[in-house]
Write an enzyme that holds these catalytic residues in place. Structure first.
Site, short mmCIF file in Angstrom:
data_model
loop_
_atom_site.label_atom_id
_atom_site.label_comp_id
_atom_site.label_asym_id
_atom_site.label_seq_id
_atom_site.Cartn_x
_atom_site.Cartn_y
_atom_site.Cartn_z
N ARG A 141 0.85 -1.19 0.00
CA ARG A 141 0.00 0.00 0.00
C ARG A 141 0.88 1.24 0.00
NH1 ARG A 141 -2.55 3.13 4.77
NH2 ARG A 141 -3.71 4.68 3.60
N HIS A 155 -2.80 10.95 0.64
CA HIS A 155 -2.37 10.73 2.03
C HIS A 155 -1.82 12.07 2.53
CE1 HIS A 155 -0.90 7.48 5.00
NE2 HIS A 155 -0.57 8.63 5.56
N GLU A 214 -7.31 8.61 6.30
CA GLU A 214 -7.59 9.25 7.57
C GLU A 214 -8.09 10.69 7.47
OE1 GLU A 214 -4.16 8.81 10.10
OE2 GLU A 214 -4.41 6.65 10.22
N ASN A 241 -7.38 1.86 9.68
CA ASN A 241 -6.07 2.11 10.28
C ASN A 241 -6.24 2.04 11.79
OD1 ASN A 241 -5.04 2.55 7.76
ND2 ASN A 241 -4.46 4.69 8.11
N TYR A 287 -4.13 1.51 15.73
CA TYR A 287 -2.86 1.45 16.47
C TYR A 287 -3.00 1.19 17.96
CZ TYR A 287 -0.52 3.38 12.35
OH TYR A 287 -0.01 3.57 11.10
N GLU A 298 -3.48 -0.08 7.96
CA GLU A 298 -2.30 0.29 8.75
C GLU A 298 -2.42 -0.30 10.14
OE1 GLU A 298 -1.25 4.47 9.16
OE2 GLU A 298 -1.59 4.79 7.02
C1 PNW Z 1 -1.17 7.41 10.73
N1 PNW Z 1 -2.99 10.31 16.26
O1 PNW Z 1 -1.31 8.65 11.32
C2 PNW Z 1 -0.79 7.77 9.31
O2 PNW Z 1 -1.66 7.27 8.33
C3 PNW Z 1 0.63 7.53 8.96
O3 PNW Z 1 1.00 8.37 7.90
C4 PNW Z 1 1.51 7.72 10.19
O4 PNW Z 1 2.87 7.68 9.91
C5 PNW Z 1 1.12 6.62 11.16
O5 PNW Z 1 -0.26 6.67 11.48
C6 PNW Z 1 1.92 6.65 12.46
O6 PNW Z 1 1.69 7.82 13.17
C7 PNW Z 1 -1.73 8.97 12.57
O7 PNW Z 1 -2.43 11.32 16.77
C8 PNW Z 1 -1.11 10.04 13.19
O8 PNW Z 1 -3.91 9.73 16.88
C9 PNW Z 1 -1.51 10.48 14.39
C10 PNW Z 1 -2.57 9.85 15.02
C11 PNW Z 1 -3.22 8.77 14.43
C12 PNW Z 1 -2.78 8.34 13.20
#
Ligand code: PNW
Length: 477
Positions: A75, A121, A167, A307, A309, A378
């Site tokens: 991707r 993006h 996002e 996405n 995390y 992601e």
């Molecule tokens: C994603 N938050 O971004 C992005 O899609 C990527 O480009 C980035 O490198 C990756 O996560 C890691 O950070 C985010 O603050 C950035 O909650 C910040 C947040 C969430 C997603």
């Protein structure tokens, strides 16, 4: 037995401005991130994407790396201003930009790797921001994005997996409320209680939805029959748990937080309207869909791109939220009432691993949106202090390896036991890269990039852990 469907695709993800570099090459125009990085104080280490991982000049090397790691799919995103340097529908197309990406797609396919293209993006052409306010313009932006999408669909017909936006929450909130991302609008701009930041993010979110809907309709009307591919949007969001599970207001707030982060976009796409919780808090600051806009937006996902995390605890707040509140009148905590911690610290203040949250959110989304086909576009982690370690230590990233192992297994359980219809997974990221406002100090890669020595790539231990992990989980036909 815990397993993933036999057609499951897995691989790694990146984004144009974070890895490409070569910002002046072959006629590329500037994006809002070039401008933002040039503004003092915006990026932690004062850096930019000028060189990044130099991936624009190293396509063969990156493809060889993907192959070496066993990646079945990749991707990546396109730089709009390489393809249309000024961005607009009446501006010239730069053939060199299209040719570059078309060749990249050919080379990926040649290597047996399925391309997943993100059209945008975050790196909006700078000219559009100056010409008419970029994402803030309800009329011009969706039309220009549709035109750009058409140029790409026509120019890169061999790609069959399309993502409109990455996002939109980040573009809207971080770009137009906190100002931590380009173009850096903040509440400082407004003197009154109901000022720019209390309105701009909701306008930007609305315009991104309509632009997404227009590009999807263009694809379905004029390209899909021949191209045979599919198209959707990528939304980010955390799992949430109530700070006090016995307090119904915290339980409600935990749900409301997901609505403000995800359903803001997903409800219009699946149901044609914004969530009630947002309408109740934001009133007429949330734009109203015209009938025409609604027709573009509702039903505009062939798949749900997720996405994901981290997770957090959510505690409700009493009283009126401030005008620039974007969370839903609540606070986010990493400890609950009992003092349990959601997960260990990482280099990113917002990220703590919590794999059970992944399964829970997959289930939450599937139930709300009718068990749609999903791709996890992601997932990944930074590691506390990683950048300060010597290279040999960085390469032994057991913390990241365990993160992937736990999260992928949680996804496989959701697929096996909860009916979640997930068909793809992308680890963020193939490479250490330009981590936006944090510059190069935070590393998300499974591959170490030696920025001091010609961007040389060194796979970390986690890089080679994904192929055997997926090999053991994907059903054989
Ligand atoms: C994603 N938050 O971004 C992005 O899609 C990527 O480009 C980035 O490198 C990756 O996560 C890691 O950070 C985010 O603050 C950035 O909650 C910040 C947040 C969430 C997603």
């Amino acid at each position: 037995m815990v397993a993933l469907p036999s057609d499951f695709k897995w691989g790694f993800a990146t984004a144009s401005y974070q890895v490409e570099g070569a910002v002046d090459k072959d006629g590329r125009g500037p994006s809002i991130w070039d401008t933002f990085c040039a503004t003092p104080g915006k990026i932690a280490d004062g850096s930019s994407g000028v060189t990044a991982c130099d991936s624009y000049n190293r396509t063969a090397e990156d493809i060889a790396l993907l192959k070496d790691l066993g990646s079945k799919a990749y991707r990546f995103s396109l730089s709009w201003s390489r393809i249309i340097p000024k961005g607009g529908r009446n501006d010239p197309v730069n053939q060199a930009g299209i040719d570059h990406y078309r060749k990249f797609v050919d080379d990926l396919l040649e290597a047996g790797i399925t391309p997943f293209i993100t059209l945008l993006h975050w790196d909006v052409p700078d000219e559009l921001d100056r010409r008419y306010g970029g994402l803030l313009n309800r009329i011009e932006f969706p039309l220009d994005f549709e035109n750009y999408a058409r140029v790409v669909f026509k120019g890169i017909p061999r790609c069959k997996n399309w993502i409109t936006f990455n996002e939109p929450w980040c573009s809207s909130i971080l770009g137009y409320s906190t100002g931590s991302f380009a173009p850096g609008h903040t509440s400082d701009r407004s003197k009154s209680a109901v000022g720019a930041s209390s309105r701009e993010p909701w306008i930007v979110g609305h315009n991104l939805l309509v632009a997404h809907g227009r590009a999807v309709k263009a694809y379905r009307d004029d390209f899909k029959a021949e191209n045979g591919g599919e198209i959707g949007i990528v939304l980010n969001g955390d799992a949430t748990y109530p700070w006090d599970p016995k307090d119904p207001k915290d339980v409600e707030a935990a749900n409301r937080k997901i609505e403000f982060a995800i359903s803001w976009f997903a409800d219009p796409i699946y149901f044609g309207k914004y969530p009630d919780s947002m309408l109740a808090q934001l009133g007429d600051r949330l734009p109203t869909f015209t009938e025409e806009e609604k027709a573009f937006v509702q039903g505009s996902n062939d798949f749900y791109g997720m996405n994901h995390y981290t997770a957090n605890y959510v505690r409700h707040l009493d009283g009126e939220p401030p005008a620039d509140d974007f969370l839903g009148n609540l606070e986010i905590l990493f400890e609950n009432k009992r003092g349990d911690n959601i997960g260990p610290e990482t280099q990113s203040t917002w990220l703590r691993p919590c794999p059970t949250g992944f399964r829970d959110l997959l289930v939450w989304l599937s139930r709300r949106y009718g068990f749609p086909k999903m791709y996890v576009t992601e997932n990944g982690t930074s590691i506390k202090g990683e950048n300060d370690m010597p290279r040999e230590e960085i390469l032994k990233d057991d913390f990241r390896l365990k993160y992937y192992d736990d999260y992928v297994n949680a996804m496989a359980q959701a697929s096996t036991f909860d009916g979640v219809d997930v068909h793809g997974y992308f680890a963020w990221s193939l490479l250490d890269n330009f981590e936006w406002a944090e510059g190069y100090e935070t590393r998300f890669g499974v591959t170490f990039v030696d920025y001091e020595n010609g961007q040389k790539r060194y796979p970390k231990k986690s890089a080679r852990s994904l192929a055997p992990l997926f090999e053991s989980l994907i059903k054989k036909n």
